[in-house]
Design a protein around this motif. Structure first.
Motif, PDB file in Angstrom:
ATOM      1  N   LEU A 110       0.771  -1.350   0.081  1.00  0.00           N
ATOM      2  CA  LEU A 110       0.177   0.089   0.029  1.00  0.00           C
ATOM      3  C   LEU A 110       0.825   1.240  -0.091  1.00  0.00           C
ATOM      4  O   LEU A 110       0.664   2.110  -0.753  1.00  0.00           O
ATOM      5  N   LEU A 111       1.796   1.102   0.799  1.00  0.00           N
ATOM      6  CA  LEU A 111       2.726   2.474   0.913  1.00  0.00           C
ATOM      7  C   LEU A 111       3.391   2.664  -0.342  1.00  0.00           C
ATOM      8  O   LEU A 111       3.988   3.732  -0.703  1.00  0.00           O
ATOM      9  N   ALA A 112       3.955   1.586  -0.784  1.00  0.00           N
ATOM     10  CA  ALA A 112       4.963   1.597  -2.113  1.00  0.00           C
ATOM     11  C   ALA A 112       4.030   2.105  -3.187  1.00  0.00           C
ATOM     12  O   ALA A 112       4.717   3.149  -3.797  1.00  0.00           O
ATOM     13  N   GLU A 128       6.040  -2.317 -13.433  1.00  0.00           N
ATOM     14  CA  GLU A 128       7.267  -1.648 -13.841  1.00  0.00           C
ATOM     15  C   GLU A 128       7.641  -0.187 -13.361  1.00  0.00           C
ATOM     16  O   GLU A 128       8.563   0.125 -13.311  1.00  0.00           O
ATOM     17  N   HIS A 129       6.417   0.449 -12.952  1.00  0.00           N
ATOM     18  CA  HIS A 129       6.641   1.671 -12.582  1.00  0.00           C
ATOM     19  C   HIS A 129       6.903   1.772 -10.983  1.00  0.00           C
ATOM     20  O   HIS A 129       7.134   2.849 -10.408  1.00  0.00           O
ATOM     21  N   ILE A 130       6.701   0.699 -10.254  1.00  0.00           N
ATOM     22  CA  ILE A 130       6.843   0.733  -8.709  1.00  0.00           C
ATOM     23  C   ILE A 130       8.342   0.336  -8.692  1.00  0.00           C
ATOM     24  O   ILE A 130       8.814  -0.767  -8.814  1.00  0.00           O
ATOM     25  N   LYS A 131       9.155   1.403  -8.355  1.00  0.00           N
ATOM     26  CA  LYS A 131      10.734   1.247  -8.153  1.00  0.00           C
ATOM     27  C   LYS A 131      10.960   0.821  -6.878  1.00  0.00           C
ATOM     28  O   LYS A 131      10.508   0.890  -5.918  1.00  0.00           O
ATOM     29  N   THR A 148       6.576   8.789 -12.340  1.00  0.00           N
ATOM     30  CA  THR A 148       5.702   7.974 -12.609  1.00  0.00           C
ATOM     31  C   THR A 148       4.685   8.502 -13.825  1.00  0.00           C
ATOM     32  O   THR A 148       4.261   9.413 -13.690  1.00  0.00           O
ATOM     33  N   PRO A 149       4.346   7.652 -15.156  1.00  0.00           N
ATOM     34  CA  PRO A 149       3.487   7.801 -15.977  1.00  0.00           C
ATOM     35  C   PRO A 149       2.209   8.199 -15.638  1.00  0.00           C
ATOM     36  O   PRO A 149       1.625   7.579 -14.414  1.00  0.00           O
ATOM     37  N   LEU A 150       1.610   9.197 -16.000  1.00  0.00           N
ATOM     38  CA  LEU A 150      -0.002   9.640 -15.713  1.00  0.00           C
ATOM     39  C   LEU A 150      -0.915   8.343 -15.576  1.00  0.00           C
ATOM     40  O   LEU A 150      -1.690   8.246 -14.890  1.00  0.00           O
ATOM     41  N   ARG A 151      -0.785   7.345 -16.571  1.00  0.00           N
ATOM     42  CA  ARG A 151      -1.816   6.322 -16.826  1.00  0.00           C
ATOM     43  C   ARG A 151      -1.453   5.474 -15.500  1.00  0.00           C
ATOM     44  O   ARG A 151      -2.385   4.936 -14.692  1.00  0.00           O
ATOM     45  N   THR A 195      -3.856   4.716 -12.406  1.00  0.00           N
ATOM     46  CA  THR A 195      -4.378   3.116 -11.740  1.00  0.00           C
ATOM     47  C   THR A 195      -4.366   2.996 -10.236  1.00  0.00           C
ATOM     48  O   THR A 195      -5.239   2.449  -9.540  1.00  0.00           O
ATOM     49  N   LEU A 196      -3.091   3.675  -9.771  1.00  0.00           N
ATOM     50  CA  LEU A 196      -2.808   3.578  -8.364  1.00  0.00           C
ATOM     51  C   LEU A 196      -3.603   4.337  -7.542  1.00  0.00           C
ATOM     52  O   LEU A 196      -4.405   3.936  -6.444  1.00  0.00           O
ATOM     53  N   MET A 197      -3.975   5.647  -8.109  1.00  0.00           N
ATOM     54  CA  MET A 197      -4.764   6.504  -7.355  1.00  0.00           C
ATOM     55  C   MET A 197      -6.105   5.929  -7.259  1.00  0.00           C
ATOM     56  O   MET A 197      -6.975   5.902  -6.038  1.00  0.00           O
ATOM     57  N   GLY A 198      -6.843   5.236  -8.073  1.00  0.00           N
ATOM     58  CA  GLY A 198      -8.227   4.663  -7.924  1.00  0.00           C
ATOM     59  C   GLY A 198      -8.054   3.547  -6.944  1.00  0.00           C
ATOM     60  O   GLY A 198      -8.930   3.351  -6.222  1.00  0.00           O
TER      61      GLY A 198
END
Length: 142
Positions: free
Chosen positions: A56-58, A115-118, A68-71, A75-78
């Protein structure tokens, strides 16, 4: 002979092409506002009950990262907004199963944008958990 019933390949192609949800700027802004208003309040209240606190925190830190790309952010904000909602599919107060739906939504969102969660997002989450800032009653500095 044609059929109106979609095949597994059809469903998979649609799911892959939309990455869970098409990007809607208005929905993204609503989700972002909901997360901004309620994320830390709810997290402080339920952190000890969440088996997916690190994920959740990541996801939260990834969604806030300007790189982080907008798309992916949408997705994560949703998923984060679903976590914050006071009413959801399975009420959070149900011991043992209350967060199953929240965890499932979060897991699906993370899988869609993994792939965007670093490593930096995961490290920041781990650091916060280790320092127990979540339980200290206030959000960490940005």
């Amino acid at each position: 002979m044609t059929t109106d019933t979609p095949t597994a390949a059809d469903v998979g192609a649609v799911a892959t092409s939309t990455a869970l949800t098409p990007y809607d700027p208005a929905k993204f802004q609503r989700d972002q506002a909901r997360v901004s208003r309620g994320f830390w309040t709810k997290l402080r209240r339920v952190a000890g009950k969440l088996p997916f606190l690190d994920m959740l925190l990541a996801a939260y830190y990834c969604a806030l990262d300007p790189a982080t790309p907008l798309r992916a952010k949408a997705t994560l904000m949703g998923a984060l907004a679903y976590f914050v909602l006071p009413v959801d599919l399975i009420p959070d107060f149900l011991t043992g199963i209350g967060f199953v739906d929240d965890g499932t939504v979060l897991y699906a969102a993370i899988r869609a944008v993994t792939e965007h969660i670093k490593p930096a997002h995961r490290e920041r989450a781990k650091d916060l958990i280790q320092r127990k800032l979540v339980d200290a009653g206030k959000p960490p500095a940005a």
